[in-house]
Structure formats: C-alpha cells, structure tokens
Design a protein around this motif. Structure first.
Motif, PDB file in Angstrom:
ATOM      1  N   GLN A 166      11.629   2.711  12.552  1.00  0.00           N
ATOM      2  CA  GLN A 166      10.278   3.260  12.472  1.00  0.00           C
ATOM      3  C   GLN A 166      10.272   4.739  12.859  1.00  0.00           C
ATOM      4  O   GLN A 166       9.540   5.551  12.267  1.00  0.00           O
ATOM      5  CB  GLN A 166       9.337   2.472  13.392  1.00  0.00           C
ATOM      6  N   ARG A 167      11.093   5.100  13.824  1.00  0.00           N
ATOM      7  CA  ARG A 167      11.192   6.514  14.209  1.00  0.00           C
ATOM      8  C   ARG A 167      11.823   7.334  13.091  1.00  0.00           C
ATOM      9  O   ARG A 167      11.439   8.494  12.865  1.00  0.00           O
ATOM     10  CB  ARG A 167      12.045   6.625  15.486  1.00  0.00           C
ATOM     11  N   ILE A 168      12.773   6.744  12.381  1.00  0.00           N
ATOM     12  CA  ILE A 168      13.382   7.417  11.232  1.00  0.00           C
ATOM     13  C   ILE A 168      12.334   7.690  10.154  1.00  0.00           C
ATOM     14  O   ILE A 168      12.256   8.802   9.606  1.00  0.00           O
ATOM     15  CB  ILE A 168      14.531   6.564  10.664  1.00  0.00           C
ATOM     16  N   PHE A 169      11.522   6.692   9.833  1.00  0.00           N
ATOM     17  CA  PHE A 169      10.501   6.860   8.800  1.00  0.00           C
ATOM     18  C   PHE A 169       9.519   7.979   9.178  1.00  0.00           C
ATOM     19  O   PHE A 169       9.114   8.770   8.321  1.00  0.00           O
ATOM     20  CB  PHE A 169       9.736   5.550   8.579  1.00  0.00           C
ATOM     21  N   LEU A 172      11.140  11.380   8.570  1.00  0.00           N
ATOM     22  CA  LEU A 172      11.218  11.719   7.147  1.00  0.00           C
ATOM     23  C   LEU A 172       9.857  12.134   6.599  1.00  0.00           C
ATOM     24  O   LEU A 172       9.770  12.988   5.716  1.00  0.00           O
ATOM     25  CB  LEU A 172      11.771  10.528   6.355  1.00  0.00           C
ATOM     26  N   GLN A 173       8.795  11.533   7.101  1.00  0.00           N
ATOM     27  CA  GLN A 173       7.445  11.924   6.678  1.00  0.00           C
ATOM     28  C   GLN A 173       7.102  13.325   7.173  1.00  0.00           C
ATOM     29  O   GLN A 173       6.450  14.105   6.471  1.00  0.00           O
ATOM     30  CB  GLN A 173       6.421  10.913   7.201  1.00  0.00           C
ATOM     31  N   LEU A 228      14.906   4.492  -2.096  1.00  0.00           N
ATOM     32  CA  LEU A 228      13.524   4.032  -2.229  1.00  0.00           C
ATOM     33  C   LEU A 228      13.031   3.361  -0.948  1.00  0.00           C
ATOM     34  O   LEU A 228      11.855   3.479  -0.587  1.00  0.00           O
ATOM     35  CB  LEU A 228      13.399   3.086  -3.420  1.00  0.00           C
ATOM     36  N   ALA A 229      13.918   2.640  -0.256  1.00  0.00           N
ATOM     37  CA  ALA A 229      13.534   2.004   1.012  1.00  0.00           C
ATOM     38  C   ALA A 229      13.184   3.061   2.053  1.00  0.00           C
ATOM     39  O   ALA A 229      12.190   2.923   2.783  1.00  0.00           O
ATOM     40  CB  ALA A 229      14.659   1.098   1.509  1.00  0.00           C
ATOM     41  N   LEU A 230      13.973   4.108   2.143  1.00  0.00           N
ATOM     42  CA  LEU A 230      13.660   5.203   3.057  1.00  0.00           C
ATOM     43  C   LEU A 230      12.343   5.870   2.685  1.00  0.00           C
ATOM     44  O   LEU A 230      11.518   6.184   3.547  1.00  0.00           O
ATOM     45  CB  LEU A 230      14.790   6.239   3.035  1.00  0.00           C
TER      46      LEU A 230
END
Length: 320
Positions: A166-169, A172-173, A228-230
């Motif tokens: 969740q921290r990775i997502f 990236l945002q 796509l998952a990322l």
C-alpha cells in the motif's frame, strides 16, 4: 510429520512426478514443502536461541511468490519483522536457506534470500529501503523493486507485506515518473522469433539449439500484468490473479489470460522431465513437432502483443 530436511527431500522425490502434470497441484506441493522446511528451521533456531523475539512474516518472491514455479525452482524469499531484532531473524533466514537447499531448492544466484540483510529487515527499515529503491530508480534498484512486488506471505503476519505494498502504491501515485522508469526497466524482451517467422534458438555452447522459454515467452506476460497491477493498485502477486482482478477494468487484456494458462501448461508438458533449475527454462527445439512450434510461436507473439498493450494503457491513461 517431518523431522529432518532429508525426509522432506525424500518426500519431494517421491511425490513430484504425481503432481508435475498440473500447474496448480505442483505449486500447492511447493508451498507445502517450503512451509514444512520453514517449520523445521524455526524449531531448530528456537532450540538454540529461544522463541522469535517479535512477530514476523516469511514471504516468497519471484516465481514462488507468483505461484508459478515449475518442477525446479531456486530460492527467492525474505523476512519482515517488528522492532530491532535482525540478528535473530538473519539466523532464521540462514537456516531456512540451508534447509531449502537440502530439500531441493537451489540457492538464489542473486542472493535474494532471507539470509541476506537486504531481504531480512524490520518493517520500517524495509519501507525506507523500498522507497529509496524507487527514488533512485536505477536498473538494479528497480529490479529489486520488481522482485519484491511479486511477493506473498507464506508464514506469519500477512498484513506486514500488504501495508508495504500500500505504501508502494501511494509513492507511485505521488511520483508518476516512477511508473515510466519502472516500465523502462522491464522493456527489453529477448527475441524468440526471427524476421521470417522462425524460432530463434541459442547458437552457442551447451544451450545451442534451445529456446529460452522464460525470457522469450514467459516474461512478457508477467511484466505486462505487473505493470498494470502497479498502475491500478492490485496487491495480488500471481499473474493469473492479476488477470482476474483487472478483467473488469481492462476487458481487452482479459482475453490474454487463456494464452498465459496455455503457456504454463506448455512449459510443464515439455519441461517436467528437466534435470535442473537452469534446464527447466531451456527447451530443445528438436523435441517439438511442427504443431508444437506453431503453438509456441503464437504464444510468444501473444505475449509481446500483451506487453505492448499494457504499456499503451499506462501511457494513455496518464495523459487523461
């Protein structure tokens, strides 16, 4: 049930043939073997140094993390834990690595194992390291990041890994440029088909006459669904689960799932008799019929088409 690593090795040798023809049975068996190995390693370390000093998560990465192992596999794993207890968990990681080697899983050449401090850290240290990898965005750090993202907890606290993803997502945002850097890192695809439509085997050494299934056929599917998952914040590590979760968002991508399942079956059909981890990815073209070669060429082309489609989706949606 099992008291030694050698007993697990014997179980592997006695059972592998019976599950080698079905992708899902095979990977469930790998999970059982690794789980039992971790249990023995944990018991041994506890007898020497006492119970674990904090909650932890032992997680799998790579093909094991994606639930996509073939008959042979090397090791890709790590440990996340609470607090400042690295010494204990490095000892546990080393015991797990050595136990898995006895059971039949080769040591990872890249040292992506819980015996390496890079892959055995507290949650907060691992979070900082992961964000540093993203910010540096070099070829090596993005490779580490890709390996980490294809992960799942086998033993312990599953929420640790979920929180890290969740921290990775979120990162990236906040930094869209990182998505482009990640795509650049996986952009190379080894050519498997020549300009005249012929399969391109290796030309030198012991690999002569073989085609590298992993690099030419398999990676384009895996990398496309990882991208796509990322992009969509899908935390599931397996390519098939990513297909399933992204089908509603990208109907045009969903049609490639049957090709990927066909590729997994193709790999098992022709490489279940492979004698080592390296050989499981090398397919001698001489063992293929004309129909088999046509099938393989179609699967390679479909993977390349999927990879191009995934890149186009990310590029177009980021421009909206």
């Amino acid at each position: 049930m099992f008291t030694t690593y050698n007993e697990l090795k014997q179980w592997r040798e006695e059972t592998l043939e019976s599950v080698a023809g079905d992708h899902f049975q095979l990977n469930a068996f790998h999970d059982q073997l690794i789980y039992q190995t971790v249990a023995l390693a944990k018991d041994k370390v506890e007898s020497e140094q006492g119970s674990p000093p904090a909650p932890f998560a032992f997680f799998l990465m790579g093909s094991a993390g994606r639930y996509e192992q073939s008959v042979w596999s090397d090791q890709d794993h790590g440990i996340l834990f609470e607090g400042d207890n690295q010494e204990y968990f490095l000892r546990l990681g080393s015991e797990i690595s050595d136990g898995l080697a006895v059971v039949g899983y080769e040591y990872c050449e890249g040292d992506v194992m819980a015996s390496n401090p890079l892959w055995c850290q507290s949650y907060h240290s691992f979070e900082k390291q992961t964000l540093d990898w993203l910010n540096e965005a070099s070829w090596q750090t993005m490779r580490h990041f890709s390996i980490l993202f294809d992960s799942r907890v086998l033993v312990g606290e599953a929420e640790y890994l979920l929180a890290l993803k969740q921290r990775i997502f979120k990162a990236l945002q906040e930094e869209p440029r990182l998505m482009s850097r990640f795509i650049d890192n996986v952009n190379y695809i080894k050519k498997g088909i020549g300009v005249f439509g012929q399969l391109l085997p290796e030309q030198q050494g012991e690999k002569r006459g073989t085609i590298q299934l992993k690099q030419t056929a398999y990676f384009p599917y895996v990398n496309a669904l990882r991208i796509l998952a990322l992009f969509q914040g899908v935390s599931s590590p397996s390519t098939i689960s990513r297909f399933e979760q992204l089908a509603g968002t990208y109907p045009s991508i969903a049609e490639y799932e049957k090709d990927f399942r066909e590729l997994l079956d193709f790999r098992l059909r022709f490489r279940k008799e492979a004698s080592s981890y390296e050989m499981v990815h090398l397919l001698p073209l001489e063992c293929l019929s004309k129909h088999d070669k046509q099938q393989l060429k179609r699967l390679i082309k479909r993977g390349q088409s999927l990879f191009s489609a995934a890149k186009s989706i990310v590029k177009e949606e980021r421009m909206v």
